[in-house]
Design a protein around this motif. Structure first.
Motif, PDB file in Angstrom:
ATOM      1  N   ASP A  46      52.741-113.227  18.285  1.00 25.69           N
ATOM      2  CA  ASP A  46      51.946-113.039  17.394  1.00 25.69           C
ATOM      3  C   ASP A  46      50.879-114.172  17.285  1.00 25.69           C
ATOM      4  O   ASP A  46      49.599-113.912  16.914  1.00 25.69           O
ATOM      5  CB  ASP A  46      52.676-113.033  15.979  1.00 25.69           C
ATOM      6  CG  ASP A  46      51.898-112.794  14.758  1.00 25.69           C
ATOM      7  OD1 ASP A  46      51.255-111.436  14.992  1.00 25.69           O
ATOM      8  OD2 ASP A  46      51.783-113.301  13.632  1.00 25.69           O
ATOM      9  N   THR A  73      43.574-108.095  10.886  1.00 20.25           N
ATOM     10  CA  THR A  73      43.862-108.299  12.315  1.00 20.25           C
ATOM     11  C   THR A  73      42.903-107.482  12.875  1.00 20.25           C
ATOM     12  O   THR A  73      41.886-106.810  12.420  1.00 20.25           O
ATOM     13  CB  THR A  73      45.303-107.391  12.113  1.00 20.25           C
ATOM     14  OG1 THR A  73      44.858-105.922  11.759  1.00 20.25           O
ATOM     15  CG2 THR A  73      46.434-108.011  11.670  1.00 20.25           C
ATOM     16  N   ARG A 123      46.969-113.812  17.302  1.00 21.44           N
ATOM     17  CA  ARG A 123      45.987-114.468  16.579  1.00 21.44           C
ATOM     18  C   ARG A 123      44.897-115.201  16.955  1.00 21.44           C
ATOM     19  O   ARG A 123      43.723-115.207  16.508  1.00 21.44           O
ATOM     20  CB  ARG A 123      46.602-115.542  15.769  1.00 21.44           C
ATOM     21  CG  ARG A 123      46.209-116.192  14.451  1.00 21.44           C
ATOM     22  CD  ARG A 123      47.038-116.939  13.478  1.00 21.44           C
ATOM     23  NE  ARG A 123      48.192-117.500  13.798  1.00 21.44           N
ATOM     24  CZ  ARG A 123      49.427-116.438  13.598  1.00 21.44           C
ATOM     25  NH1 ARG A 123      49.293-115.447  13.013  1.00 21.44           N
ATOM     26  NH2 ARG A 123      50.677-117.039  13.898  1.00 21.44           N
ATOM     27  N   GLU A 167      45.320-104.911  17.145  1.00 25.55           N
ATOM     28  CA  GLU A 167      45.368-104.387  15.948  1.00 25.55           C
ATOM     29  C   GLU A 167      46.932-104.672  15.218  1.00 25.55           C
ATOM     30  O   GLU A 167      47.678-104.439  16.121  1.00 25.55           O
ATOM     31  CB  GLU A 167      45.070-102.998  15.826  1.00 25.55           C
ATOM     32  CG  GLU A 167      43.602-102.593  15.926  1.00 25.55           C
ATOM     33  CD  GLU A 167      42.622-103.116  14.937  1.00 25.55           C
ATOM     34  OE1 GLU A 167      43.162-103.143  13.899  1.00 25.55           O
ATOM     35  OE2 GLU A 167      41.572-103.496  15.347  1.00 25.55           O
ATOM     36  N   HIS A 168      47.129-104.883  14.207  1.00 25.67           N
ATOM     37  CA  HIS A 168      48.348-104.845  13.170  1.00 25.67           C
ATOM     38  C   HIS A 168      49.201-106.172  13.545  1.00 25.67           C
ATOM     39  O   HIS A 168      50.228-106.208  12.923  1.00 25.67           O
ATOM     40  CB  HIS A 168      49.338-103.625  13.806  1.00 25.67           C
ATOM     41  CG  HIS A 168      48.682-102.486  13.484  1.00 25.67           C
ATOM     42  ND1 HIS A 168      48.223-101.772  12.401  1.00 25.67           N
ATOM     43  CD2 HIS A 168      48.240-101.402  14.587  1.00 25.67           C
ATOM     44  CE1 HIS A 168      47.722-100.608  12.496  1.00 25.67           C
ATOM     45  NE2 HIS A 168      47.643-100.290  13.874  1.00 25.67           N
ATOM     46  N   PHE A 169      48.527-107.092  14.352  1.00 31.59           N
ATOM     47  CA  PHE A 169      49.257-108.437  14.643  1.00 31.59           C
ATOM     48  C   PHE A 169      48.379-109.530  14.845  1.00 31.59           C
ATOM     49  O   PHE A 169      47.149-109.152  15.067  1.00 31.59           O
ATOM     50  CB  PHE A 169      50.284-108.377  15.858  1.00 31.59           C
ATOM     51  CG  PHE A 169      51.137-107.187  16.071  1.00 31.59           C
ATOM     52  CD1 PHE A 169      52.157-107.309  15.357  1.00 31.59           C
ATOM     53  CD2 PHE A 169      51.004-105.837  16.577  1.00 31.59           C
ATOM     54  CE1 PHE A 169      53.356-106.508  15.295  1.00 31.59           C
ATOM     55  CE2 PHE A 169      51.776-105.006  16.699  1.00 31.59           C
ATOM     56  CZ  PHE A 169      53.028-105.420  16.067  1.00 31.59           C
ATOM     57  N   GLY A 170      48.578-110.509  14.804  1.00 29.11           N
ATOM     58  CA  GLY A 170      47.827-111.791  14.488  1.00 29.11           C
ATOM     59  C   GLY A 170      46.757-111.855  13.632  1.00 29.11           C
ATOM     60  O   GLY A 170      45.502-111.891  13.821  1.00 29.11           O
ATOM     61  N   ALA A 171      47.246-111.661  12.425  1.00 28.40           N
ATOM     62  CA  ALA A 171      46.325-111.636  11.290  1.00 28.40           C
ATOM     63  C   ALA A 171      45.675-113.120  11.272  1.00 28.40           C
ATOM     64  O   ALA A 171      46.134-114.008  11.433  1.00 28.40           O
ATOM     65  CB  ALA A 171      47.101-111.346   9.920  1.00 28.40           C
ATOM     66  N   ASN A 192      42.448-112.448  18.177  1.00 28.54           N
ATOM     67  CA  ASN A 192      41.613-111.849  17.104  1.00 28.54           C
ATOM     68  C   ASN A 192      40.471-112.829  16.381  1.00 28.54           C
ATOM     69  O   ASN A 192      39.575-112.673  16.566  1.00 28.54           O
ATOM     70  CB  ASN A 192      42.641-111.653  16.108  1.00 28.54           C
ATOM     71  CG  ASN A 192      43.405-110.064  16.419  1.00 28.54           C
ATOM     72  OD1 ASN A 192      42.667-109.529  17.425  1.00 28.54           O
ATOM     73  ND2 ASN A 192      44.420-109.956  15.775  1.00 28.54           N
ATOM     74  N   ARG A 207      43.687-111.549   4.614  1.00 28.70           N
ATOM     75  CA  ARG A 207      43.788-111.738   6.168  1.00 28.70           C
ATOM     76  C   ARG A 207      43.670-110.502   6.761  1.00 28.70           C
ATOM     77  O   ARG A 207      43.838-109.395   6.342  1.00 28.70           O
ATOM     78  CB  ARG A 207      45.463-112.058   6.521  1.00 28.70           C
ATOM     79  CG  ARG A 207      45.788-113.634   6.038  1.00 28.70           C
ATOM     80  CD  ARG A 207      47.011-114.033   5.882  1.00 28.70           C
ATOM     81  NE  ARG A 207      47.385-114.138   7.675  1.00 28.70           N
ATOM     82  CZ  ARG A 207      48.649-114.404   8.073  1.00 28.70           C
ATOM     83  NH1 ARG A 207      49.654-114.633   7.402  1.00 28.70           N
ATOM     84  NH2 ARG A 207      48.794-114.489   9.486  1.00 28.70           N
TER      85      ARG A 207
END
Length: 94
Positions: free
Chosen positions: A76, A30, A80, A35-39, A83, A28
């Motif tokens: 999140d 991001t 996602r 960045e760092h969230f919503g993989a 992203n 997964r």
């Protein structure tokens, strides 16, 4: 009387079948929007992606409060969505 026995025996058959070894889960990622969230997972089939010129109107429910120190799952989900569409090159994601 036979129906419960059949259901029970089918249930036991499902439980006792050994699981196949699974392949390694895909990675997964991001970003690039958040960045760092919503993989998200990469989508290899372009037919599954939304049209690049689609005009989407969405609402997200972010009203649920998480436990102290936890991530709000609603935010999140928004990350996602952003992203995923940015990685697909959709319009409005830059």
């Amino acid at each position: 009387m036979r129906i419960p026995l059949l259901v029970l025996s089918l249930g036991l058959a499902v439980v006792t079948v050994p699981a196949r070894p699974s392949a390694q889960a895909p990675a997964r990622h991001t970003g690039p929007m958040v960045e760092h969230f919503g993989a998200v997972f990469d989508v290899p089939d372009p037919g599954l992606l939304p049209p690049k010129d689609a005009d989407l109107k969405l609402r997200f429910d972010v009203n649920t409060s998480p436990e102290a120190g936890d991530l709000n799952a609603g935010f999140d989900t928004v990350a996602r969505f952003l992203n995923l569409h940015a990685r697909a090159g959709c319009r409005g994601s830059t």
